[in-house]
Scaffold this motif. Sequence first.
Motif, PDB file in Angstrom:
ATOM      1  N   ASP A  81       8.360  -7.249   3.900  1.00  0.00           N
ATOM      2  CA  ASP A  81       7.770  -6.304   4.853  1.00  0.00           C
ATOM      3  C   ASP A  81       8.174  -4.866   4.533  1.00  0.00           C
ATOM      4  O   ASP A  81       7.353  -3.950   4.635  1.00  0.00           O
ATOM      5  CB  ASP A  81       8.177  -6.639   6.295  1.00  0.00           C
ATOM      6  N   GLU A  82       9.425  -4.653   4.172  1.00  0.00           N
ATOM      7  CA  GLU A  82       9.881  -3.309   3.805  1.00  0.00           C
ATOM      8  C   GLU A  82       9.159  -2.816   2.557  1.00  0.00           C
ATOM      9  O   GLU A  82       8.776  -1.642   2.471  1.00  0.00           O
ATOM     10  CB  GLU A  82      11.394  -3.271   3.595  1.00  0.00           C
ATOM     11  N   ASN A 123       6.172  -3.806   1.572  1.00  0.00           N
ATOM     12  CA  ASN A 123       4.779  -3.574   1.956  1.00  0.00           C
ATOM     13  C   ASN A 123       4.590  -2.233   2.665  1.00  0.00           C
ATOM     14  O   ASN A 123       3.553  -1.598   2.530  1.00  0.00           O
ATOM     15  CB  ASN A 123       4.250  -4.715   2.821  1.00  0.00           C
ATOM     16  N   LYS A 124       5.610  -1.779   3.400  1.00  0.00           N
ATOM     17  CA  LYS A 124       5.535  -0.474   4.068  1.00  0.00           C
ATOM     18  C   LYS A 124       5.433   0.662   3.048  1.00  0.00           C
ATOM     19  O   LYS A 124       4.916   1.729   3.356  1.00  0.00           O
ATOM     20  CB  LYS A 124       6.761  -0.245   4.954  1.00  0.00           C
ATOM     21  N   ARG A 125       5.922   0.437   1.849  1.00  0.00           N
ATOM     22  CA  ARG A 125       5.926   1.466   0.804  1.00  0.00           C
ATOM     23  C   ARG A 125       4.824   1.245  -0.240  1.00  0.00           C
ATOM     24  O   ARG A 125       4.710   1.990  -1.201  1.00  0.00           O
ATOM     25  CB  ARG A 125       7.280   1.493   0.104  1.00  0.00           C
TER      26      ARG A 125
END
Length: 170
Positions: A30-31, A33-35
Amino acid sequence: MSSTYDEYAYNEGAERYVSELIGKRMGTVDELNKRMDLIVGSYNYYKEMGYSDEMIAGMLGNMCQESTFNLHDDYGNPAGVGVYQWLPGRAPEALDLNTQLDHSVYEINNRTFQDGQTVWDKLQSCSTVEEYAKTFAIYFEGDNSSGGIWVRQKYADAMYYLIKNGFKTE
């Protein structure tokens, strides 16, 4: 540039994607994917400049080490900022992605060394993801430590794996 498909980096990247990039650097998918917009945007920018996937993976591996793909990353003292942790006197005027990428290309093409070569000239002798990551670390980032280069190469392998898999994180 004599880059071709780097099977070694791809195979290493599959393992390093999970163990190094996700497990040790980003923490979770998830982290990452945020970037992903920043990662894909950087890839597309450099690809339009004519850079090979291997070269871009080497650059993105360095970007991961410097800022964890955080556009406005600021580690304080020394006051490195942005995706490449620009130091005072070297930082672009703005920290939006295109300005930082434009500035990186300017430095690649214009920063010269005692031998008269530019960063771009130094990169021309590379053909593998790990060579690009190492050369970029030394001549663009100024990191000549074996431990620092090794980490950047691992992230570069993971980036190459993502590039060749269309940036799918699942």
